[in-house]
Scaffold this motif. Structure first.
Motif, PDB file in Angstrom:
ATOM      1  N   ARG A   1       0.771  -1.187   0.067  1.00  0.00           N
ATOM      2  CA  ARG A   1       0.007   0.133  -0.064  1.00  0.00           C
ATOM      3  C   ARG A   1       0.852   1.272  -0.077  1.00  0.00           C
ATOM      4  O   ARG A   1       1.681   1.374   0.784  1.00  0.00           O
ATOM      5  CB  ARG A   1      -0.913  -0.061   1.143  1.00  0.00           C
ATOM      6  CG  ARG A   1      -1.932  -0.999   1.292  1.00  0.00           C
ATOM      7  CD  ARG A   1      -3.265  -0.903   0.582  1.00  0.00           C
ATOM      8  NE  ARG A   1      -3.736   0.304   1.049  1.00  0.00           N
ATOM      9  CZ  ARG A   1      -4.895   0.703   0.359  1.00  0.00           C
ATOM     10  NH1 ARG A   1      -5.168   0.035  -0.716  1.00  0.00           N
ATOM     11  NH2 ARG A   1      -5.669   1.529   0.756  1.00  0.00           N
ATOM     12  N   ARG A   2       0.597   2.132  -0.966  1.00  0.00           N
ATOM     13  CA  ARG A   2       1.311   3.408  -1.020  1.00  0.00           C
ATOM     14  C   ARG A   2       0.219   4.571  -0.779  1.00  0.00           C
ATOM     15  O   ARG A   2      -0.367   4.676  -1.991  1.00  0.00           O
ATOM     16  CB  ARG A   2       2.074   3.530  -2.320  1.00  0.00           C
ATOM     17  CG  ARG A   2       3.273   2.632  -2.359  1.00  0.00           C
ATOM     18  CD  ARG A   2       4.483   3.065  -3.319  1.00  0.00           C
ATOM     19  NE  ARG A   2       5.270   2.228  -3.113  1.00  0.00           N
ATOM     20  CZ  ARG A   2       6.344   1.673  -4.343  1.00  0.00           C
ATOM     21  NH1 ARG A   2       5.682   1.872  -5.686  1.00  0.00           N
ATOM     22  NH2 ARG A   2       7.047   0.828  -4.173  1.00  0.00           N
ATOM     23  N   GLY A   3       0.186   5.043   0.362  1.00  0.00           N
ATOM     24  CA  GLY A   3      -0.850   5.856   0.563  1.00  0.00           C
ATOM     25  C   GLY A   3      -2.099   5.278   0.506  1.00  0.00           C
ATOM     26  O   GLY A   3      -2.549   4.156   1.111  1.00  0.00           O
ATOM     27  N   VAL A   4      -3.187   5.728  -0.419  1.00  0.00           N
ATOM     28  CA  VAL A   4      -4.597   4.814  -0.791  1.00  0.00           C
ATOM     29  C   VAL A   4      -4.423   3.991  -1.805  1.00  0.00           C
ATOM     30  O   VAL A   4      -5.342   3.398  -2.022  1.00  0.00           O
ATOM     31  CB  VAL A   4      -5.465   5.922  -0.880  1.00  0.00           C
ATOM     32  CG1 VAL A   4      -5.742   6.846   0.231  1.00  0.00           C
ATOM     33  CG2 VAL A   4      -5.291   6.830  -2.040  1.00  0.00           C
ATOM     34  N   LYS A   5      -3.342   3.769  -2.153  1.00  0.00           N
ATOM     35  CA  LYS A   5      -3.382   2.950  -3.605  1.00  0.00           C
ATOM     36  C   LYS A   5      -2.504   1.589  -3.301  1.00  0.00           C
ATOM     37  O   LYS A   5      -1.571   1.568  -2.323  1.00  0.00           O
ATOM     38  CB  LYS A   5      -2.323   3.640  -4.630  1.00  0.00           C
ATOM     39  CG  LYS A   5      -3.243   4.791  -5.589  1.00  0.00           C
ATOM     40  CD  LYS A   5      -2.086   5.032  -6.710  1.00  0.00           C
ATOM     41  CE  LYS A   5      -2.678   5.269  -7.793  1.00  0.00           C
ATOM     42  NZ  LYS A   5      -1.924   5.638  -9.068  1.00  0.00           N
ATOM     43  N   THR A   6      -3.052   0.618  -3.756  1.00  0.00           N
ATOM     44  CA  THR A   6      -2.328  -0.602  -3.635  1.00  0.00           C
ATOM     45  C   THR A   6      -1.482  -0.842  -4.869  1.00  0.00           C
ATOM     46  O   THR A   6      -1.870  -0.816  -6.195  1.00  0.00           O
ATOM     47  CB  THR A   6      -3.368  -1.761  -3.856  1.00  0.00           C
ATOM     48  OG1 THR A   6      -4.170  -1.859  -2.682  1.00  0.00           O
ATOM     49  CG2 THR A   6      -2.653  -3.357  -3.718  1.00  0.00           C
ATOM     50  N   VAL A   7      -0.111  -1.146  -4.795  1.00  0.00           N
ATOM     51  CA  VAL A   7       0.850  -1.210  -5.876  1.00  0.00           C
ATOM     52  C   VAL A   7       1.379  -2.774  -6.018  1.00  0.00           C
ATOM     53  O   VAL A   7       1.723  -3.022  -5.090  1.00  0.00           O
ATOM     54  CB  VAL A   7       2.102  -0.482  -5.604  1.00  0.00           C
ATOM     55  CG1 VAL A   7       2.956  -0.402  -6.627  1.00  0.00           C
ATOM     56  CG2 VAL A   7       1.486   1.062  -5.265  1.00  0.00           C
ATOM     57  N   ASN A   8       0.940  -3.032  -7.350  1.00  0.00           N
ATOM     58  CA  ASN A   8       1.467  -4.683  -7.609  1.00  0.00           C
ATOM     59  C   ASN A   8       3.007  -4.397  -7.881  1.00  0.00           C
ATOM     60  O   ASN A   8       3.405  -3.701  -8.924  1.00  0.00           O
ATOM     61  CB  ASN A   8       0.819  -4.979  -8.894  1.00  0.00           C
ATOM     62  CG  ASN A   8       1.010  -6.589  -9.216  1.00  0.00           C
ATOM     63  OD1 ASN A   8       1.768  -6.991  -8.302  1.00  0.00           O
ATOM     64  ND2 ASN A   8       0.519  -7.065 -10.303  1.00  0.00           N
ATOM     65  N   LEU A   9       3.780  -5.408  -7.098  1.00  0.00           N
ATOM     66  CA  LEU A   9       5.296  -5.331  -7.517  1.00  0.00           C
ATOM     67  C   LEU A   9       5.532  -6.204  -8.238  1.00  0.00           C
ATOM     68  O   LEU A   9       6.896  -6.232  -8.780  1.00  0.00           O
ATOM     69  CB  LEU A   9       5.928  -5.610  -5.923  1.00  0.00           C
ATOM     70  CG  LEU A   9       5.655  -4.590  -5.011  1.00  0.00           C
ATOM     71  CD1 LEU A   9       6.212  -4.797  -3.686  1.00  0.00           C
ATOM     72  CD2 LEU A   9       6.234  -3.197  -5.528  1.00  0.00           C
TER      73      LEU A   9
END
Length: 111
Positions: free
Chosen positions: A83-91
């Motif tokens: 989670r980056r802030g309110v976003k979910t980031v796919n690595l």
């Protein structure tokens, strides 16, 4: 751009392959280095230790924090997500849960 309607997936694929964009994509794929082989679970643990990272254990299907299994049965079924802030980031997608956990541990959120 719409290339047309086709009776089969093969006909559509052939049309795409004949297009300038399809030919450029084929050239990029041919020039790309082969994918790196997946690390074994033990190799991942050794790499994490060498980098001073911790693979965070979690009580979920995969056993690791930030690691999900959305594609069971696929070649790279595990995903690392943060989670980056309110976003979910796919690595990315990984062959083993440990590889995904290492990627999560390397991320700013994992540190």
């Amino acid at each position: 751009m719409h290339l047309g309607s086709f009776a089969s997936a093969e006909e559509a694929a052939l049309c795409i392959a004949r297009s300038p964009e399809g030919q450029a994509a084929a050239q990029r794929a041919a020039a790309a280095p082969p994918p790196t082989p997946a690390l074994t679970s033990e190799e991942v643990r050794q790499q994490a230790q060498a980098e001073g990272l911790t693979l965070v254990v979690a009580e979920n299907k995969t056993g690791y924090f930030g690691v999900h299994l959305p594609y069971p049965g696929q070649r790279r079924p595990y995903q690392g997500r943060v989670r980056r802030g309110v976003k979910t980031v796919n690595l990315g997608s990984f062959a083993t849960a440990e590889e995904a956990a290492l990627c999560v541990a390397r991320s700013p959120e994992g540190q």
